[in-house]
Design an enzyme around this catalytic site. Structure first.
Site, PDB file in Angstrom:
ATOM      1  CD  GLU A  15      -1.547  -2.464   1.489  1.00  0.00           C
ATOM      2  OE1 GLU A  15      -2.292  -3.421   1.268  1.00  0.00           O
ATOM      3  OE2 GLU A  15      -0.384  -2.603   1.970  1.00  0.00           O
ATOM      4  N   GLY A  75      11.684  -2.515  -0.627  1.00  0.00           N
ATOM      5  CA  GLY A  75      11.517  -1.419  -1.566  1.00  0.00           C
ATOM      6  C   GLY A  75      12.381  -1.495  -2.810  1.00  0.00           C
ATOM      7  NE  ARG A  82       3.522  -9.206   0.503  1.00  0.00           N
ATOM      8  CZ  ARG A  82       3.183  -8.184  -0.260  1.00  0.00           C
ATOM      9  NH1 ARG A  82       3.889  -7.921  -1.346  1.00  0.00           N
ATOM     10  NH2 ARG A  82       2.159  -7.417   0.033  1.00  0.00           N
TER      11      ARG A  82
END
Length: 430
Positions: free
Chosen positions: A73, A322, A281
């Protein structure tokens, strides 16, 4: 609008249940903390107790608040937040998340340009303390964070709420059945729902959102732009790793790890210098994946320790946050995880935008429309089980023309979807 008796009753029962579950929240933080130590810190923020923590300059004008629950998000919100920082330099910006990985990404992207805290649990007292401390003039909530006390608390204080990049799968809609009477009332307080797709908008209305408040603006993840240093990164990577074929396993979950490992071992029998880039993940899986690869006899480097894969490495674990989009740019094929397990899939647009073919498992309910579009364009292939993952990768790695064709189709689809950011800013009048 004042709450009626039914709303007060539903809120009371909901809040009573949450207070009864307070010990469970503490247990959850401790349990997660054993795997990810960051969960053991900043507990006060999760209950909206801030102590002597100094808020950002109180002389700044009205506060914009953006909530992005975790890394995905935050990535979707990045272009929006950057735009708002440029457009309103005199306004205070508060960004909240729930996960430590989301927090780390927020602070890495914006540092002290924004103020960051964890969003508190949906307890009336905690919600009230948070809203009264930061006094947002606008709440911008990413995707599907439908917390009743938070939404009612904003309404009671006159804070307009917009749900941006909103998505609601058919499965999630069914999951709200138990709380539907309360959630539907809370949704009616929202001033704008900017849905990713027409199907999402219809489901939000079915759940209780006012039809006139819902608009389809598209997916903000389409508007992620290429990094200025992308070409330099590719060249640096190739210089260290060598100019050989590379495949990437992105955002994998525990039950997908063995299929990935077996596929790579099999593929290296045909291409002995094939390199696997692997991005689990969740951070707590970084070290287990490294250990698993090395136990299998595969020479493995990591981003945090080695920075780049070497020419003799068989695998490279991306154990940082990131940076995944950069590594799509050096890959020939991408497997996107959360799809062999019944998770619902993860971001398919990043590898598509990088122009590489995509392989996934069958569980894609979180990205149904994007997945359907990528399949229809010929940019993505779906394997029905982990046993055939290696077969599909073998086909693609062995056919450069097919890879080129699929990658070109994916990039074209990603570029055609841009514009969601402009539509969102217009819809929310920011």
């Amino acid at each position: 609008m004042k709450p009626d008796f039914t709303e007060r009753l539903l809120r009371g029962l909901y809040s009573l249940a949450l207070y009864a579950l307070l010990p469970v929240t503490i247990y959850h933080l401790v349990w997660r903390g054993f795997r990810h130590p960051a969960y053991l810190s900043r507990w006060n923020e999760r209950y909206a107790f801030y102590g002597d923590k100094v808020a950002q300059d109180p002389t700044m004008q009205r506060t914009l608040w953006v909530h992005a629950v975790s890394v995905g998000e935050v990535a979707a919100a990045a272009a929006l937040i950057n735009t708002l920082l440029k457009k309103y330099p005199g306004r205070r910006m508060v960004v909240t998340s729930i996960t430590p990985t989301g927090s780390e990404r927020v602070q890495a992207l914006w540092g002290d340009r924004i103020e960051h805290v964890y969003l508190p649990y949906d307890l009336p007292g905690a919600v009230g303390r948070f809203l009264d401390r930061y006094k947002p003039s606008q709440a911008l909530i990413m995707e599907t964070e439908l917390w009743p006390n938070l939404l009612f608390g904003c309404r009671d204080r006159g804070i307009p709420v917009a749900i941006l990049n909103a998505r609601l799968s058919a499965r999630s809609l069914r999951g709200y059945r138990v709380l539907a009477p309360l959630v539907s009332r809370a949704l009616r307080t929202v001033t704008r729902v900017c849905a990713q797709t027409a199907a999402d908008s219809e489901r939000f209305v079915l759940l209780g959102a006012r039809a006139e408040s819902v608009v389809v603006t598209g997916n903000l993840k389409f508007d992620v732009t290429d990094r200025d240093d992308a070409d330099a990164f590719v060249e640096t990577f190739r210089r260290h790793a060598g100019r050989r074929m590379v495949w990437i396993a992105a955002s994998t979950h525990p039950d997908e790890e063995l299929p990935v490992l077996l596929a790579h071992r099999r593929l290296r029998r045909r291409w002995p210098d094939l390199l696997l880039l692997w991005a689990p993940r969740h951070p707590e899986r970084f070290r287990p994946v490294v250990d698993r690869l090395r136990s299998a006899g595969l020479r493995t480097a990591t981003r945090s320790e080695d920075r780049m894969a070497g020419k003799d490495d068989a695998a490279f674990v991306i154990d940082t946050l990131g940076e995944l989009p950069m590594f799509f740019g050096v890959s020939d094929v991408a497997f996107v995880g959360g799809s062999l397990q019944d998770i619902g899939g993860h971001n398919l647009l990043e590898p598509a935008a990088a122009g590489i073919p995509i392989v996934t498992g069958p569980h894609l309910h979180n990205f149904t429309q994007i997945a359907d579009a990528l399949k229809a364009a010929g940019a993505m292939r779906v394997v029905e089980s982990d046993e055939v993952l290696g077969d599909e990768l073998d086909v693609l790695l062995g056919d450069p023309e097919l890879r080129k064709k699929m990658g070109k189709a994916g990039r074209a689809l990603a570029e055609s979807g841009r514009g969601a950011l402009a539509r969102t800013l217009t819809a929310v009048r920011l």
